[in-house]
Design an enzyme around this catalytic site. Structure first.
Site, PDB file in Angstrom:
ATOM      1  N   CYS A 115       0.825  -1.209   0.000  1.00 23.64           N
ATOM      2  CA  CYS A 115       0.000   0.000   0.000  1.00 23.64           C
ATOM      3  C   CYS A 115       0.861   1.261   0.000  1.00 23.64           C
ATOM      4  O   CYS A 115       1.393   1.658   1.037  1.00 23.64           O
ATOM      5  CB  CYS A 115      -0.928  -0.006   1.213  1.00 23.64           C
ATOM      6  SG  CYS A 115      -1.957   1.471   1.341  1.00 23.64           S
TER       7      CYS A 115
ATOM      8  N   CYS B   4      -0.391   4.119   2.171  1.00 17.21           N
ATOM      9  CA  CYS B   4      -0.118   3.938   3.604  1.00 17.21           C
ATOM     10  C   CYS B   4       1.350   4.225   3.931  1.00 17.21           C
ATOM     11  O   CYS B   4       1.657   4.864   4.927  1.00 17.21           O
ATOM     12  CB  CYS B   4      -0.401   2.503   4.041  1.00 17.21           C
ATOM     13  SG  CYS B   4      -1.901   1.806   3.382  1.00 17.21           S
ATOM     14  N   ASP B   5       2.255   3.733   3.099  1.00 18.28           N
ATOM     15  CA  ASP B   5       3.664   3.695   3.490  1.00 18.28           C
ATOM     16  C   ASP B   5       4.598   4.583   2.672  1.00 18.28           C
ATOM     17  O   ASP B   5       5.772   4.710   3.015  1.00 18.28           O
ATOM     18  CB  ASP B   5       4.168   2.240   3.414  1.00 18.28           C
ATOM     19  CG  ASP B   5       3.366   1.322   4.342  1.00 18.28           C
ATOM     20  OD1 ASP B   5       2.936   1.808   5.397  1.00 18.28           O
ATOM     21  OD2 ASP B   5       3.179   0.147   4.006  1.00 18.28           O
TER      22      ASP B   5
END
Ligand code: NAP
Length: 307
Positions: A131, A134-135
């Site tokens: 993701c 997300c990261d």
């Protein structure tokens, strides 16, 4: 007999549990084969509102569970392996044991598809991610690889150029599944380069417990070489966890639940929440929102039954 069985214990399932428990419905949550869902596979979550310093994914999801339990939700470790939604009450089998329920909230999620390398699995959350939203933030000024040739891979690669100094897309074929517009956008981005037809053979370095590089292999010539990176983003698709619902509710060609408006599925009394229906946003906060919607609709449905 249960009022509601919630299938899945990620963000969507736990939020549905908090809401239905506070509505006095005594929900039963079946944890599933990946308890805690995708959040349990991540490290720091910085985009979930309310945590200015971020919060670890596993802690966030455990807190949600505690919150639901506080209001009377029950959790059952196990996997739903059969259902019968053709009769009322609905029938749900958990590891072979049948239960009856007036309603069901399906929050079984979608699992990221992984390459299947042992080294990849060991480094998930330590440089291996599924993701970019997300990261990506953790890779400011760093080098990353995105694996895949679909729209997700293009989108993740383009997003990652906001942070990373160099983004390499590694794809197993010379042709791409991605839409023309996404592919052209990626090709026009000066920070993105393509390596095809190639696959990741090995992720380094399990001994250090962090990603330092990969071994790539040209699938035509068999030639292998090492490539230094700080992050590996695997964007080769997701698999919705709906095999058990096939033939019971409407699913699309990829296996995702087809929404019939709000949180409704094709069967009245069966609701969906989170990534099991959502192939676009896939965020903790959108899954939580979907869990809330499903719970409210479920509550209204049970009220309408009047018994
Ligand atoms: P996808 O279209 O199924 O693409 C998956 C890619 O991963 C393919 O290129 C496939 O290669 C590759 N792949 C699969 N298994 C692999 C393996 N084991 N090793 C190496 N490569 C592997 O999945 P997606 O990109 O996640 O997209 C899913 C759906 O969402 C699509 O309909 C897409 O259009 C949509 N979507 C749209 C947008 C947008 O429009 N902004 C963004 C994201 C997703 P092969 O091609 O060789 O099979």
């Amino acid at each position: 007999m249960r009022n509601v069985i919630i299938i899945g214990s990620g963000c969507a399932g736990n939020t549905a549990a908090i809401y239905t428990a506070r509505a006095n419905l005594g929900p039963l949550v079946v944890s599933g084969h990946e308890p805690g869902g995708q959040l349990s596979l991540t490290t720091l979550v910085e985009n979930y509102p309310g945590f200015p310093d971020g919060i670890d994914g596993p802690v966030l999801v455990e807190n949600m569970k505690k919150q639901a339990e506080k209001f009377g939700a029950q959790y059952l470790q196990g996997t739903v392996n059969q259902v019968d939604f053709t009769q009322r009450p609905f029938q749900v089998a958990v590891d072979g044991e049948w239960m009856e329920t007036r309603s069901v909230i399906i929050a079984s999620g979608a699992s990221a598809r992984w390459l299947g390398l042992e080294s990849e699995q060991k480094l998930i959350g330590h440089g291996v991610s599924s993701c970019a939203t997300c990261d990506g933030f953790f890779y400011r000024g760093k080098k990353v690889i995105v694996v895949g040739g679909g729209d997700s891979a293009m989108e993740e690669a383009i997003f990652l150029t906001r942070f990373a100094s160099e983004v390499t897309i590694v794809h197993r074929r010379n042709e791409f599944r991605a839409s023309r517009i996404m592919l052209d956008r990626a090709k026009a981005n000066p920070k993105i380069r393509f390596v095809t037809p190639a696959v990741v053979d090995e992720v380094y370095d399990v001994n250090q417990g962090v990603v330092t590089g990969v071994r790539l292999r040209n699938v035509h010539t068999g030639e292998t070489w090492d490539h230094e990176i700080d992050g590996l983003f695997v964007a080769i698709g997701h698999i919705p966890n709906t095999a058990v619902f096939k033939g019971q509710i409407e699913l699309d060609e990829a296996g995702y639940i087809v929404s019939h408006g709000g949180a409704r599925t094709s069967v009245e009394g069966i609701f969906h929440a989170g990534d099991v229906q959502d192939k676009v946003y896939r965020q903790a906060v959108t899954a939580a929102g979907a869990g809330c919607m499903a719970a409210i609709e479920c509550e209204r449905y049970l009220e309408s039954l009047g018994d």
